[in-house]
Motif scaffolding. Structure first.
Motif, short mmCIF file in Angstrom:
data_model
loop_
_atom_site.label_atom_id
_atom_site.label_comp_id
_atom_site.label_asym_id
_atom_site.label_seq_id
_atom_site.Cartn_x
_atom_site.Cartn_y
_atom_site.Cartn_z
N ASN A 105 0.82 -1.21 0.00
CA ASN A 105 0.00 0.00 0.00
C ASN A 105 0.86 1.26 0.00
OD1 ASN A 105 -2.28 -1.60 0.06
ND2 ASN A 105 -2.50 -1.50 2.30
N MET A 106 1.97 1.23 0.74
CA MET A 106 2.85 2.40 0.79
C MET A 106 3.51 2.66 -0.56
SD MET A 106 4.57 1.80 4.57
CE MET A 106 5.67 3.21 4.45
N ARG A 107 3.92 1.60 -1.25
CA ARG A 107 4.51 1.77 -2.58
C ARG A 107 3.49 2.33 -3.55
NH1 ARG A 107 6.33 -3.55 -1.61
NH2 ARG A 107 8.50 -3.65 -0.89
N ALA A 108 2.26 1.85 -3.46
CA ALA A 108 1.22 2.31 -4.38
C ALA A 108 0.91 3.79 -4.19
CB ALA A 108 -0.04 1.47 -4.19
N ARG A 109 1.08 4.29 -2.99
CA ARG A 109 0.78 5.69 -2.70
C ARG A 109 2.02 6.57 -2.68
NH1 ARG A 109 -2.83 2.40 -0.62
NH2 ARG A 109 -5.01 3.04 -0.40
N GLY A 110 3.16 6.01 -2.99
CA GLY A 110 4.38 6.79 -3.03
C GLY A 110 4.92 7.18 -1.68
N ILE A 111 4.55 6.46 -0.63
CA ILE A 111 5.03 6.76 0.72
C ILE A 111 6.39 6.09 0.92
CG2 ILE A 111 4.54 6.52 3.19
CD1 ILE A 111 1.58 6.40 2.49
N PRO A 112 7.39 6.80 1.44
CA PRO A 112 8.72 6.20 1.60
C PRO A 112 8.71 5.03 2.57
CG PRO A 112 8.58 8.31 2.74
CD PRO A 112 7.34 8.19 1.91
N LEU A 113 9.54 4.03 2.26
CA LEU A 113 9.63 2.83 3.09
C LEU A 113 10.86 2.83 3.98
CD1 LEU A 113 8.64 0.14 0.43
CD2 LEU A 113 7.25 0.94 2.33
N SER A 114 11.83 3.66 3.68
CA SER A 114 13.09 3.65 4.41
C SER A 114 13.08 4.68 5.53
CB SER A 114 14.25 3.93 3.45
OG SER A 114 14.17 5.26 2.96
N PHE A 115 14.20 4.72 6.29
CA PHE A 115 14.39 5.70 7.35
C PHE A 115 15.39 6.78 6.91
CE2 PHE A 115 12.81 1.96 9.44
CZ PHE A 115 12.01 2.43 10.46
N GLY A 116 15.46 7.02 5.60
CA GLY A 116 16.39 8.01 5.09
C GLY A 116 16.10 9.42 5.54
N PHE A 117 14.85 9.68 5.94
CA PHE A 117 14.49 11.03 6.38
C PHE A 117 15.20 11.41 7.68
CE2 PHE A 117 11.65 8.16 8.61
CZ PHE A 117 11.57 8.72 9.89
N TRP A 118 15.72 10.42 8.41
CA TRP A 118 16.29 10.66 9.74
C TRP A 118 17.39 11.72 9.71
CZ3 TRP A 118 14.49 8.82 14.29
CH2 TRP A 118 15.30 8.94 15.41
N LEU A 154 6.14 13.79 11.10
CA LEU A 154 5.30 12.90 10.29
C LEU A 154 4.66 13.66 9.13
CD1 LEU A 154 2.91 10.18 11.62
CD2 LEU A 154 2.13 11.76 9.88
N ASN A 155 4.15 14.87 9.40
CA ASN A 155 3.49 15.65 8.35
C ASN A 155 4.47 16.08 7.27
OD1 ASN A 155 0.97 15.48 9.58
ND2 ASN A 155 1.34 17.30 10.84
N GLN A 156 5.70 16.40 7.65
CA GLN A 156 6.67 16.87 6.66
C GLN A 156 7.27 15.74 5.84
OE1 GLN A 156 9.67 19.47 8.21
NE2 GLN A 156 8.22 21.01 8.90
N THR A 157 7.49 14.58 6.44
CA THR A 157 8.15 13.48 5.73
C THR A 157 7.16 12.51 5.09
OG1 THR A 157 8.24 12.12 7.75
CG2 THR A 157 10.10 13.60 7.32
N GLY A 158 5.97 12.39 5.66
CA GLY A 158 5.01 11.43 5.15
C GLY A 158 5.31 10.00 5.53
N ALA A 159 6.36 9.78 6.30
CA ALA A 159 6.74 8.42 6.73
C ALA A 159 5.94 8.05 7.97
CB ALA A 159 8.23 8.35 6.99
N ALA A 160 4.64 7.82 7.77
CA ALA A 160 3.74 7.61 8.91
C ALA A 160 4.06 6.32 9.65
CB ALA A 160 2.29 7.60 8.43
N VAL A 161 4.30 5.24 8.91
CA VAL A 161 4.53 3.94 9.56
C VAL A 161 5.82 3.97 10.37
CG1 VAL A 161 4.93 1.49 9.15
CG2 VAL A 161 3.23 2.71 7.80
#
Length: 395
Positions: free
Chosen positions: A48-61, A355-362
């Motif tokens: 679901n995250m890939r389909a919506r373009g949500i990042p899967l990694s922790f690169g935002f850290w 969360l709002n800025q990165t979109g990495a909710a999970v």
């Protein structure tokens, strides 16, 4: 026949008729089902995250956060990373939680003991406090302290001036800033030495009392050491401490330390609310101690204050500490309500802005849940270890 008797007993064959075997099989099936469920949820979430373009990694850290936090206990600015913003939220959460635990414990013990006071007014006031505060939602109390009490204070230009260069207004409490000079470390070492002496003296006084029955003036000796030694060193090294008084410049004060209303409202609300539950725990714990203990202490000539401090409370702690642990955990988790009054705790900073800025909710929510779980487990372990000191040892 003798050969049969001398033969080694055969191993019991695995059979579904054996209750232990069935139990092991059921446990394995349950573990496999839970593992399959977890894997299924993880795979579906990733899809679901890939389909919506949500990042899967922790690169935002390690990316630049780009937002400011007005209340920080560790270095932070707009160029800091999201990881540093996370630590700011963790430290702020721990800070308000630990202070709230200390204040709630003190207030709860005072109110709980006051409920058992023979003075009718004191007892009824304490009972009214408990019944009123416990039955008002905590969020409503936080909003009351923030909007109705602290925000209603005057503006900085009309601040309430308190003794010692302290100012109170709707932007917080501003106190003088402490500046340290050469020799301040020596004063700190003197205070540390006095503290070590006090601990050693208390151990000596307890052993002397167990051996001879004589009580040494531990409180007065400790106060003399903690005040006298650092004060003497402070004067000898030339008073290496000064205070910078805040000054009104423009629309706000410059200099000094500021206690923000968001922090004050959260601390007061958590402490007052949790203390009402602790008061009931203390009251029930004291009442659970047999009345004969009080009568025996009075028969030995102990005053009511010493009876409570030396006889009743130590025994009541065996009953008080276990439910007290739950209240400490509740206070720590309730600190997440800070988001409603703007205090930058872990939920407001990390599970909100980041969360709002990165979109990495999970990823963000998984880290946030893990932090609260770790805090709860560590606090439970510490309280369980403390509880073992007062538990009755069976022989």
């Amino acid at each position: 026949m003798s050969d049969v008797l001398l033969a080694a007993p055969s191993r019991r064959s695995l059979s579904l008729h054996d209750a232990k075997v069935r139990g092991i099989i059921y446990q394995l099936l349950l573990a496999a089902s839970l593992l399959a469920l977890a894997v299924g949820i993880a795979v579906q979430t990733a899809s679901n995250m890939r389909a919506r373009g949500i990042p899967l990694s922790f690169g935002f850290w390690n990316e630049a956060a780009g937002f400011d936090i007005n209340q920080t206990l560790i270095p932070y600015d707009t160029l800091s990373t999201y990881g540093q913003a996370f630590w700011v939220g963790v430290v702020n959460t721990l800070y308000v939680s630990l202070l709230g635990i200390v204040l709630a414990t003190i207030l709860g013990f005072v109110v709980g003991i006051a409920r058992l006071s023979p003075n009718w007014i004191v007892s009824k006031v304490a009972a009214s406090y408990v019944e009123i505060i416990r039955n008002i939602p905590l969020l409503l109390q936080l909003l009351f302290w923030y909007n109705a009490v602290l925000k209603a204070l005057p503006a900085p230009r009309a601040s309430i001036e308190l003794p010692g260069g302290i100012y109170l207004n709707n932007r917080g409490l501003i106190i003088p800033e402490i500046q340290l000079y050469a020799g301040a470390g020596t004063v700190g070492l003197a205070f540390l030495a006095a503290s070590i002496f006090c601990v050693a003296f208390w151990f000596y006084a307890r052993r002397a009392q167990n051996r001879t029955g004589k009580q040494l003036p531990g409180l007065w000796v400790s106060l003399a050491a903690l005040i006298g030694l650092p004060l003497a060193v402070f004067l000898l090294v030339g008073s290496p401490v000064s205070f910078v008084t805040p000054e009104l410049k423009g629309f706000n004060y410059r200099g000094g330390h500021q206690l923000y209303p968001e922090f004050a409202a959260l601390l007061i609300g958590l402490s007052v609310y949790t203390a009402s539950f602790i008061a009931e725990i203390v009251r029930s714990g004291i009442q659970a101690v047999p009345k004969g203990q009080t009568e025996a202490a009075h028969a030995l000539g102990l005053a009511p204050g010493k009876t409570l401090r030396l006889v009743i409370v130590p025994q009541a702690l065996r009953i008080i500490i276990p439910p007290l642990t739950s209240q400490y955990l509740n206070l720590t988790k309730n600190s997440s309500l800070a988001v409603f009054i703007g205090y930058p705790d872990l939920v407001q900073v990390f599970a909100g802005t980041v969360l709002n800025q990165t979109g990495a909710a999970v990823q963000v929510m998984a880290i946030t849940l893990s932090v609260y779980l770790a805090i709860s487990l560590v606090m439970s372990m510490a309280m369980n270890a403390f509880n073992q000191r007062f538990a009755i040892v069976e022989r």
